[in-house]
Design an enzyme around this catalytic site. Structure first.
Site, PDB file in Angstrom:
ATOM      1  N   ASP A 142     -27.803 -29.035 -26.293  1.00 59.02           N
ATOM      2  CA  ASP A 142     -28.874 -28.318 -25.594  1.00 59.02           C
ATOM      3  C   ASP A 142     -28.885 -28.759 -24.121  1.00 59.02           C
ATOM      4  OD1 ASP A 142     -31.814 -26.921 -26.710  1.00 59.02           O
ATOM      5  OD2 ASP A 142     -31.667 -27.636 -24.635  1.00 59.02           O
TER       6      ASP A 142
ATOM      7  N   ASN B 291     -37.326 -22.212 -34.402  1.00 62.55           N
ATOM      8  CA  ASN B 291     -38.508 -21.573 -33.823  1.00 62.55           C
ATOM      9  C   ASN B 291     -38.348 -20.064 -33.983  1.00 62.55           C
ATOM     10  OD1 ASN B 291     -39.552 -24.064 -32.888  1.00 62.55           O
ATOM     11  ND2 ASN B 291     -38.217 -23.955 -31.095  1.00 62.55           N
TER      12      ASN B 291
ATOM     13  N   GLY C 214     -42.583 -20.368 -30.670  1.00 60.28           N
ATOM     14  CA  GLY C 214     -42.005 -21.081 -29.536  1.00 60.28           C
ATOM     15  C   GLY C 214     -40.561 -20.729 -29.233  1.00 60.28           C
ATOM     16  N   GLN C 215     -40.083 -19.596 -29.799  1.00 63.05           N
ATOM     17  CA  GLN C 215     -38.693 -19.197 -29.543  1.00 63.05           C
ATOM     18  C   GLN C 215     -38.567 -18.605 -28.142  1.00 63.05           C
ATOM     19  OE1 GLN C 215     -37.186 -16.337 -32.376  1.00 63.05           O
ATOM     20  NE2 GLN C 215     -35.104 -16.404 -31.540  1.00 63.05           N
TER      21      GLN C 215
ATOM     22  N   HIS D  68     -31.095 -19.754 -33.894  1.00 62.48           N
ATOM     23  CA  HIS D  68     -30.453 -21.059 -33.674  1.00 62.48           C
ATOM     24  C   HIS D  68     -31.197 -22.146 -34.415  1.00 62.48           C
ATOM     25  CE1 HIS D  68     -33.196 -20.059 -30.352  1.00 62.48           C
ATOM     26  NE2 HIS D  68     -33.511 -21.343 -30.288  1.00 62.48           N
TER      27      HIS D  68
ATOM     28  N   HIS E 156     -32.063 -26.077 -34.175  1.00 62.77           N
ATOM     29  CA  HIS E 156     -32.066 -27.274 -33.340  1.00 62.77           C
ATOM     30  C   HIS E 156     -31.780 -28.452 -34.281  1.00 62.77           C
ATOM     31  CE1 HIS E 156     -34.390 -25.574 -29.796  1.00 62.77           C
ATOM     32  NE2 HIS E 156     -34.742 -24.715 -30.718  1.00 62.77           N
TER      33      HIS E 156
HETATM   34  P1  5GP Z   1     -35.946 -21.998 -28.515  1.00 63.63           P
HETATM   35  O1  5GP Z   1     -37.076 -22.316 -27.597  1.00 63.63           O
HETATM   36  O2  5GP Z   1     -35.553 -20.554 -28.416  1.00 63.63           O
HETATM   37  O3  5GP Z   1     -36.173 -22.442 -29.929  1.00 63.63           O
HETATM   38  O4  5GP Z   1     -34.749 -22.875 -28.021  1.00 63.63           O
HETATM   39  C1  5GP Z   1     -33.871 -22.476 -27.019  1.00 63.63           C
HETATM   40  C2  5GP Z   1     -33.119 -23.700 -26.571  1.00 63.63           C
HETATM   41  O5  5GP Z   1     -32.008 -23.288 -25.826  1.00 63.63           O
HETATM   42  C3  5GP Z   1     -33.945 -24.640 -25.680  1.00 63.63           C
HETATM   43  O6  5GP Z   1     -34.000 -25.918 -26.276  1.00 63.63           O
HETATM   44  C4  5GP Z   1     -33.190 -24.615 -24.366  1.00 63.63           C
HETATM   45  O7  5GP Z   1     -33.181 -25.861 -23.718  1.00 63.63           O
HETATM   46  C5  5GP Z   1     -31.802 -24.193 -24.781  1.00 63.63           C
HETATM   47  N1  5GP Z   1     -31.051 -23.468 -23.778  1.00 63.63           N
HETATM   48  C6  5GP Z   1     -31.519 -22.415 -23.025  1.00 63.63           C
HETATM   49  N2  5GP Z   1     -30.549 -21.981 -22.205  1.00 63.63           N
HETATM   50  C7  5GP Z   1     -29.461 -22.752 -22.435  1.00 63.63           C
HETATM   51  C8  5GP Z   1     -28.143 -22.767 -21.880  1.00 63.63           C
HETATM   52  O8  5GP Z   1     -27.771 -21.972 -21.020  1.00 63.63           O
HETATM   53  N3  5GP Z   1     -27.283 -23.716 -22.357  1.00 63.63           N
HETATM   54  C9  5GP Z   1     -27.654 -24.597 -23.341  1.00 63.63           C
HETATM   55  N4  5GP Z   1     -26.726 -25.492 -23.730  1.00 63.63           N
HETATM   56  N5  5GP Z   1     -28.887 -24.610 -23.886  1.00 63.63           N
HETATM   57  C10 5GP Z   1     -29.787 -23.688 -23.436  1.00 63.63           C
END
Ligand code: 5GP
Length: 114
Positions: free
Chosen positions: A31, A87, A93-94, A100, A102
Site C-alpha cells: 500500500d 472495506n 470506507g472504500q 481488494h 488489506h
Molecule cells: P480502501 O480505502 O479503498 O479500502 O483502500 C484503498 C487503499 O489503496 C488505501 O489504503 C490507499 O492507501 C491505497 N492506494 C490508493 N492509491 C494507491 C496507489 O496508487 N498505489 C498503491 N500502492 N496503493 C494505493
C-alpha cells in the site's frame, strides 16, 4: 468513492507499484500509504468494484485470494497474527472501486476498529 480505478492501472502497469505477488488471478503489492509496518493489498485481475458485487461464480477466486493472503502472511513473517480487511462502498470506507483485501501486520490491532 473515487471514480478513477487506480488498481486497473496498476494491473496494466500504467502506474508503478511494489508488486510482491502475481498470478493468473490476482496481484499483491505494498500500500502506498501504509497503516501498519506491513500493509499489502491483494486484488483480483477481474473487475469487481466492491465486495457487494461478488457472485456465486467468484467462489474459487475468493478462496484463492484468501490462500494468497495466508501465503503472504507467512512470507512476511506475520506468524504472531495479522488482520485482513475489506472495506465495502462509502460507509465501509472504500476509496478505490476495485475489490481488494488489506493484509496488515507488524503491530497490535484493536477492536472495534472504528
Ligand atoms: P480502501 O480505502 O479503498 O479500502 O483502500 C484503498 C487503499 O489503496 C488505501 O489504503 C490507499 O492507501 C491505497 N492506494 C490508493 N492509491 C494507491 C496507489 O496508487 N498505489 C498503491 N500502492 N496503493 C494505493
Amino acid at each position: 468513492m473515487l471514480e478513477d480505478n487506480i488498481f486497473l492501472k496498476i494491473i496494466a502497469r500504467q502506474i508503478p507499484s511494489q508488486i510482491i505477488h502475481e498470478d493468473d488471478w490476482c496481484l499483491a503489492f505494498h500500500d502506498v500509504n501504509p497503516q501498519a509496518p506491513v500493509h499489502v493489498l491483494i486484488i483480483p485481475r477481474k473487475e469487481i468494484p466492491t465486495h457487494g458485487d461478488l457472485v456465486d461464480a467468484d467462489v474459487e477466486l475468493l478462496g484463492h485470494l484468501h490462500l494468497i493472503a495466508v501465503k503472504l502472511a507467512k512470507q512476511l513473517k506475520l506468524d504472531d497474527g495479522y488482520r485482513v480487511v475489506i472495506n465495502c462502498r462509502d460507509r465501509g470506507g472504500q476509496t478505490v472501486p476495485h475489490l481488494h483485501f488489506h493484509l496488515m501486520g507488524g503491530r497490535d490491532f484493536h477492536w472495534p476498529p472504528g
